[in-house]
Write a protein that holds these residues in place. Structure first.
Motif, PDB file in Angstrom:
ATOM      1  N   UNK A  65     -18.522  43.229 -11.127  1.00 14.45           N
ATOM      2  CA  UNK A  65     -18.219  42.107 -12.013  1.00 14.45           C
ATOM      3  C   UNK A  65     -18.553  40.798 -11.297  1.00 14.45           C
ATOM      4  N   UNK A  66     -19.247  39.914 -11.982  1.00 12.90           N
ATOM      5  CA  UNK A  66     -19.600  38.596 -11.448  1.00 12.90           C
ATOM      6  C   UNK A  66     -18.867  37.523 -12.239  1.00 12.90           C
ATOM      7  N   UNK A  67     -18.295  36.573 -11.510  1.00 13.58           N
ATOM      8  CA  UNK A  67     -17.511  35.507 -12.134  1.00 13.58           C
ATOM      9  C   UNK A  67     -18.128  34.159 -11.781  1.00 13.58           C
ATOM     10  N   UNK A  68     -18.329  33.338 -12.795  1.00 10.28           N
ATOM     11  CA  UNK A  68     -18.784  31.956 -12.602  1.00 10.28           C
ATOM     12  C   UNK A  68     -17.609  31.053 -12.934  1.00 10.28           C
ATOM     13  N   UNK A  69     -17.099  30.348 -11.919  1.00  9.43           N
ATOM     14  CA  UNK A  69     -15.862  29.583 -12.068  1.00  9.43           C
ATOM     15  C   UNK A  69     -16.080  28.117 -11.667  1.00  9.43           C
ATOM     16  N   UNK A  70     -16.134  27.210 -12.637  1.00 11.69           N
ATOM     17  CA  UNK A  70     -16.214  25.785 -12.301  1.00 11.69           C
ATOM     18  C   UNK A  70     -14.806  25.215 -12.092  1.00 11.69           C
ATOM     19  N   UNK A  71     -14.704  24.230 -11.234  1.00  7.17           N
ATOM     20  CA  UNK A  71     -13.395  23.629 -10.992  1.00  7.17           C
ATOM     21  C   UNK A  71     -13.520  22.262 -10.345  1.00  7.17           C
ATOM     22  N   UNK A  72     -12.506  21.441 -10.530  1.00 13.39           N
ATOM     23  CA  UNK A  72     -12.491  20.092  -9.966  1.00 13.39           C
ATOM     24  C   UNK A  72     -11.505  20.045  -8.806  1.00 13.39           C
ATOM     25  N   UNK A  73     -11.888  19.324  -7.768  1.00 13.31           N
ATOM     26  CA  UNK A  73     -11.044  19.163  -6.594  1.00 13.31           C
ATOM     27  C   UNK A  73     -10.834  17.672  -6.342  1.00 13.31           C
ATOM     28  N   UNK A  74      -9.610  17.294  -6.037  1.00 17.06           N
ATOM     29  CA  UNK A  74      -9.295  15.903  -5.715  1.00 17.06           C
ATOM     30  C   UNK A  74      -9.071  15.772  -4.206  1.00 17.06           C
ATOM     31  N   UNK A  75      -9.474  14.645  -3.690  1.00 12.72           N
ATOM     32  CA  UNK A  75      -9.258  14.326  -2.279  1.00 12.72           C
ATOM     33  C   UNK A  75      -8.159  13.260  -2.225  1.00 12.72           C
ATOM     34  N   UNK A  76      -7.093  13.548  -1.508  1.00 12.90           N
ATOM     35  CA  UNK A  76      -5.905  12.696  -1.561  1.00 12.90           C
ATOM     36  C   UNK A  76      -5.548  12.138  -0.192  1.00 12.90           C
ATOM     37  N   UNK A  77      -5.037  10.899  -0.219  1.00  9.95           N
ATOM     38  CA  UNK A  77      -4.592  10.239   1.003  1.00  9.95           C
ATOM     39  C   UNK A  77      -3.128   9.858   0.812  1.00  9.95           C
ATOM     40  N   UNK A  78      -2.273  10.351   1.699  1.00 12.45           N
ATOM     41  CA  UNK A  78      -0.831  10.079   1.622  1.00 12.45           C
ATOM     42  C   UNK A  78      -0.553   8.700   2.202  1.00 12.45           C
ATOM     43  N   UNK A  79      -0.491   7.695   1.333  1.00  9.28           N
ATOM     44  CA  UNK A  79      -0.291   6.323   1.792  1.00  9.28           C
ATOM     45  C   UNK A  79       1.113   6.094   2.345  1.00  9.28           C
ATOM     46  N   UNK A  80       2.066   6.900   1.897  1.00 13.22           N
ATOM     47  CA  UNK A  80       3.437   6.741   2.392  1.00 13.22           C
ATOM     48  C   UNK A  80       3.539   7.094   3.873  1.00 13.22           C
ATOM     49  N   UNK A  81       2.530   7.790   4.396  1.00  9.40           N
ATOM     50  CA  UNK A  81       2.542   8.177   5.808  1.00  9.40           C
ATOM     51  C   UNK A  81       2.096   7.036   6.719  1.00  9.40           C
ATOM     52  N   UNK A  82       1.518   5.978   6.135  1.00  5.90           N
ATOM     53  CA  UNK A  82       1.093   4.840   6.945  1.00  5.90           C
ATOM     54  C   UNK A  82       2.309   4.133   7.542  1.00  5.90           C
ATOM     55  N   UNK A  83       2.234   3.805   8.817  1.00 10.29           N
ATOM     56  CA  UNK A  83       3.317   3.119   9.514  1.00 10.29           C
ATOM     57  C   UNK A  83       2.781   1.843  10.165  1.00 10.29           C
ATOM     58  N   UNK A 130       0.837  -1.207   0.000  1.00 11.47           N
ATOM     59  CA  UNK A 130       0.000   0.000   0.000  1.00 11.47           C
ATOM     60  C   UNK A 130       0.867   1.250   0.000  1.00 11.47           C
ATOM     61  N   UNK A 131       1.916   1.267   0.808  1.00  6.74           N
ATOM     62  CA  UNK A 131       2.795   2.430   0.896  1.00  6.74           C
ATOM     63  C   UNK A 131       3.442   2.748  -0.449  1.00  6.74           C
ATOM     64  N   UNK A 132       3.723   1.712  -1.237  1.00 11.52           N
ATOM     65  CA  UNK A 132       4.373   1.920  -2.531  1.00 11.52           C
ATOM     66  C   UNK A 132       3.472   2.627  -3.533  1.00 11.52           C
ATOM     67  N   UNK A 133       2.160   2.654  -3.263  1.00 10.71           N
ATOM     68  CA  UNK A 133       1.241   3.388  -4.151  1.00 10.71           C
ATOM     69  C   UNK A 133       1.351   4.900  -3.950  1.00 10.71           C
ATOM     70  N   UNK A 134       1.993   5.314  -2.856  1.00 15.16           N
ATOM     71  CA  UNK A 134       2.307   6.727  -2.547  1.00 15.16           C
ATOM     72  C   UNK A 134       1.067   7.556  -2.223  1.00 15.16           C
TER      73      UNK A 134
END
Length: 206
Positions: free
Chosen positions: A79-97, A49-53
């Motif tokens: 001025x009005x701005x409409x801004x779409x965007x994508x956000x990723x949720x990340x898990x640092x597997x290298x932190x697992x001990x 699992x850790x190797x997946x980073x």
């Protein structure tokens, strides 16, 4: 509004399937050659699992709508701005001990404590950004339009992050992360012929 990105998650699913195949093969090898106990299997799984980073268990699309206004010389500009965007949720597997794994022989349960889930910087969809302005006189006479645009972009980024950190998307992301990690540790145990339950939780969760 949360809009999971199908194409992105499709590619992510392929990566998860490949990783799951590797982990399953690892479990089969352990069963065949080592006949290990659950702690040994868990330790080997931890290394895989850790190797997946980094794990990206969830991604969502949000839309920020922000407005900035300036007043000068008795005139106003908005001025009005409409801004779409994508956000990723990340898990640092290298932190697992190793200390994050706990085997309970009485209940045959492997508990995995996960590091905190992080939210990536929004990836703005520039093709679909829209801007609407009012106050042409002031914009024509000054650099107000540039200032309004800069203020809206900063506010839009902040709004996307705020939406991404709302309770619902964070819950969906944590659930996805827990499920992914539970599968990653459960498959080798099952392949090794060990009847066990895997429970993943984040730090601070009951």
């Amino acid at each position: 509004m949360i809009r999971p990105v199908a194409k992105f998650l499709g590619a992510l699913l392929l990566v998860v399937v490949i990783a799951a195949g590797i982990i399953f093969a690892l479990g089969w090898k352990l069963r065949k050659e080592l006949n290990p106990d659950p702690v040994t299997v868990a330790a080997a799984s931890l290394q895989a699992v850790r190797e997946q980073a980094v794990l990206v268990p969830f991604a969502a699309r949000f839309v920020a709508v922000v407005t900035s206004e300036q007043h000068r010389f008795g005139f106003s500009a908005k001025q009005t701005l409409i801004m779409p965007g994508m956000v990723r949720y990340e898990l640092d597997l290298s932190a697992l001990q190793q200390r994050d794994l706990r085997w309970d022989a009485a209940t045959r349960t492997l508990a995995v404590t996960l590091p905190p889930l992080s939210v990536s910087a929004p990836e703005v969809d520039l093709r679909h950004v829209q801007s609407y302005g009012e106050g042409g006189v002031l914009m024509a006479l000054t650099a107000i339009e540039t200032r309004l645009d800069a203020a809206n972009k900063a506010a839009g980024q902040a709004e996307l992050v705020r939406q991404a950190r709302d309770a619902l998307p964070m819950k969906l992301a944590r659930d996805a992360a827990r499920n992914a990690i539970q599968r990653s540790f459960a498959m080798p145990l099952k392949a090794a012929g060990i009847d066990a339950t895997v429970v993943a939780k984040f730090q601070g969760e009951a």
